[in-house]
Design a protein around this motif. Structure first.
Motif, PDB file in Angstrom:
ATOM      1  N   ASN A   4       3.277  20.619  41.226  1.00  0.00           N
ATOM      2  CA  ASN A   4       3.019  21.917  40.636  1.00  0.00           C
ATOM      3  C   ASN A   4       2.472  21.726  39.234  1.00  0.00           C
ATOM      4  OD1 ASN A   4       5.221  22.692  42.733  1.00  0.00           O
ATOM      5  ND2 ASN A   4       4.325  24.627  42.092  1.00  0.00           N
ATOM      6  N   THR A  55      -2.395  25.838  39.913  1.00  0.00           N
ATOM      7  CA  THR A  55      -1.350  26.388  40.772  1.00  0.00           C
ATOM      8  C   THR A  55      -0.419  27.284  39.990  1.00  0.00           C
ATOM      9  OG1 THR A  55       0.195  24.576  40.371  1.00  0.00           O
ATOM     10  CG2 THR A  55      -1.388  24.277  42.150  1.00  0.00           C
ATOM     11  N   GLY A  57       3.541  29.584  40.984  1.00  0.00           N
ATOM     12  CA  GLY A  57       4.518  29.940  42.007  1.00  0.00           C
ATOM     13  C   GLY A  57       4.755  28.809  42.979  1.00  0.00           C
ATOM     14  N   ASP A  58       4.656  29.113  44.280  1.00  0.00           N
ATOM     15  CA  ASP A  58       4.919  28.091  45.297  1.00  0.00           C
ATOM     16  C   ASP A  58       3.651  27.374  45.750  1.00  0.00           C
ATOM     17  OD1 ASP A  58       3.728  30.190  46.552  1.00  0.00           O
ATOM     18  OD2 ASP A  58       5.209  30.385  48.167  1.00  0.00           O
ATOM     19  N   VAL A  60       1.003  24.501  45.675  1.00  0.00           N
ATOM     20  CA  VAL A  60       1.070  23.103  45.265  1.00  0.00           C
ATOM     21  C   VAL A  60      -0.312  22.466  45.341  1.00  0.00           C
ATOM     22  CG1 VAL A  60       3.454  22.850  46.027  1.00  0.00           C
ATOM     23  CG2 VAL A  60       1.587  22.297  47.604  1.00  0.00           C
ATOM     24  N   SER A  87       4.818  16.719  52.720  1.00  0.00           N
ATOM     25  CA  SER A  87       5.415  16.495  51.404  1.00  0.00           C
ATOM     26  C   SER A  87       6.177  15.177  51.302  1.00  0.00           C
ATOM     27  CB  SER A  87       6.361  17.651  51.066  1.00  0.00           C
ATOM     28  OG  SER A  87       7.438  17.716  51.983  1.00  0.00           O
TER      29      SER A  87
END
Length: 456
Positions: A4, A55, A57-58, A60, A87
């Motif tokens: 992030n 990026t 928030g969520d 990536v 991931s």
């Protein structure tokens, strides 16, 4: 690997010429002591190679295991049931640019994530199916988007009040690509006409150089702008003022004095000279400039040939250069023709000279290439058409242009000559002569193939 990050939010004239700084010895050439190694390491970009955004928030960024590029989870549609696999630290990510390069000859589905190794080394797709992309390239496929720290150094005669340049505007543009402090802009005004001002200038640079070295670490990049006037009759550069009047000195004298304190950070840099073309017009001055580029290990440099070069006219060209070469990290020699194509106004004002350092077998040379705008009406093959008829003084009167092909060539081949005739009806009558005509032949050295056989 995923991570992030924060979202991204005329230069010529006359001056008194002197052989060296008044009351001072000629500065020595730069040494190699204390030089900082500006190496290239794979620090990943903060910007997605497709949408050029960061990026929040969520969202990536997936870091490519083969290059510094990244792709974001908005542009790369990873199925929900595969995100845990994507991931994992033992899974390698292969960006779209690397995939495109690897599959040039034989197209293949894009899987993105691999186990064991990357595709060139036999890696196997880690996900059940290929990946779908959201969006299209907004950068060249070879772009990286800058990740390593950037320093822009602007050497400017006497400060911004003496010369108006677009460099501060470019700096403002670049700063938004480095929201986390990866960008530093250093403006360095100089006046090195006397022994006293040289001492003052040299001592003032120590803090700048220390800060630049700290910022660059071992993977930063340096871009240098040099804004100055040049003396028309010699090509010498203005060094500063003495008793209120400008003083000009040889190119090597001024550059060695101004650049000397920065010799440790200029290795591998790119330099853009925003000076008038008299430096280019005089062989001695241009030779000294080229030798300075070699002495300081600068990898590439740009200079303009217009006798009264206006830096602001080059704004579009420099903005395109900032985007494609500084931000996207495209190779300057490959990107250069495209940069010029985006700057048609610049081509009407000046020719542009690109110098690339070449090191082979221990010999250091500069490859010097001059680019000129080609237009059949105003400058075929880069050769200027007179703006006024020398016989009748009419302006813009070349309405008849005839292209002549070289003998024994096929149709549609490039022409070898253009014929021009003055269209003013009274041209030549006062002199009892026919209307003025002249021709321009294609130079033997010209590689241009763009002027086709056309009759106007």
């Amino acid at each position: 690997m995923a991570k992030n990050t924060a979202k991204k939010r005329a230069a010529g004239g006359t001056a008194k010429r002197v052989s060296g700084p008044l009351g001072s010895p000629v500065p020595a050439h730069p040494g190699v002591q204390g030089e900082v190694e500006v190496a290239r390491v794979e620090v990943h970009s903060q910007w997605c190679l497709i949408c050029r955004d960061g990026t929040e928030g969520d969202i990536v960024l997936y870091e490519c295991s083969g290059c510094p590029r990244v792709m974001c989870s908005r542009c790369l549609d990873v199925p929900a049931d595969s995100r845990d696999i994507a991931s994992r630290h033992d899974i390698l990510f292969w960006c779209l640019s690397c995939h495109t390069e690897h599959t040039k000859k034989v197209p293949a589905p894009y899987h993105g994530f691999y186990s064991g190794a990357l595709p060139p080394d036999g890696g196997k797709p880690a996900l059940r199916s290929f990946l779908r992309l959201n969006g299209m390239f907004e950068t060249a496929s070879g772009a990286v988007l800058a990740a390593a720290p950037i320093v822009v150094i602007h050497f400017i005669l006497g400060g911004s009040n003496e010369i108006v340049t677009p460099v501060p505007f470019l700096s403002h543009y670049l700063s938004h690509y480095f929201p986390n402090g990866g960008y530093v802009y250093v403006e360095v005004p100089f006046d090195v006409a006397t022994h006293r001002t040289i001492r003052s200038y040299t001592s003032a640079q120590e803090a700048h150089v220390t800060g630049i070295k700290s910022h660059l670490a071992h993977n930063g990049r340096v871009f240098v702008f040099f804004s100055d006037h040049s003396e028309e009759d010699s090509g010498w550069l203005f060094a500063g003022k003495e008793k209120g009047n400008f003083v000009a000195m040889s190119v090597s004298q001024v550059l060695s004095t101004v650049l000397g304190p920065y010799s440790g950070v200029l290795q591998g840099a790119m330099m853009i000279f925003l000076v008038c073309g008299s430096v280019v017009a005089h062989d001695d001055s241009f030779g000294e400039l080229q030798q300075t580029i070699l002495d300081y290990n600068v990898t590439s440099a740009i200079i303009f040939s217009a006798t009264r070069f206006q830096p602001l006219v080059a704004t579009n060209f420099l903005l395109a250069l900032a985007e494609q070469v500084i931000v996207e990290q495209l190779d300057i020699s490959k990107a250069f023709p495209g940069l010029l194509a985006l700057s048609s106004r610049l081509g009407q004002h000046t020719k542009v000279i690109l110098m690339i350092r070449e090191d082979a077998h221990g010999v250091h040379n500069l490859l010097v290439t001059q680019f000129a705008r080609a237009h059949t009406q105003t400058q075929p093959w880069g050769i200027l058409v007179p703006g006024q008829c020398p016989l009748c003084s009419s302006t813009n009167s070349w309405s008849t242009k005839v292209a002549v092909r070289a003998p024994d060539v096929q149709d549609q081949s490039p022409v070898s000559r253009y014929l021009y005739t003055c269209a003013y009806p009274e041209c030549g009558k006062a002199q009892n002569a026919p209307s003025y005509k002249f021709h321009i032949d294609k130079p033997a050295w010209c590689p241009c193939q763009c002027c086709k056989d056309k009759v106007f």
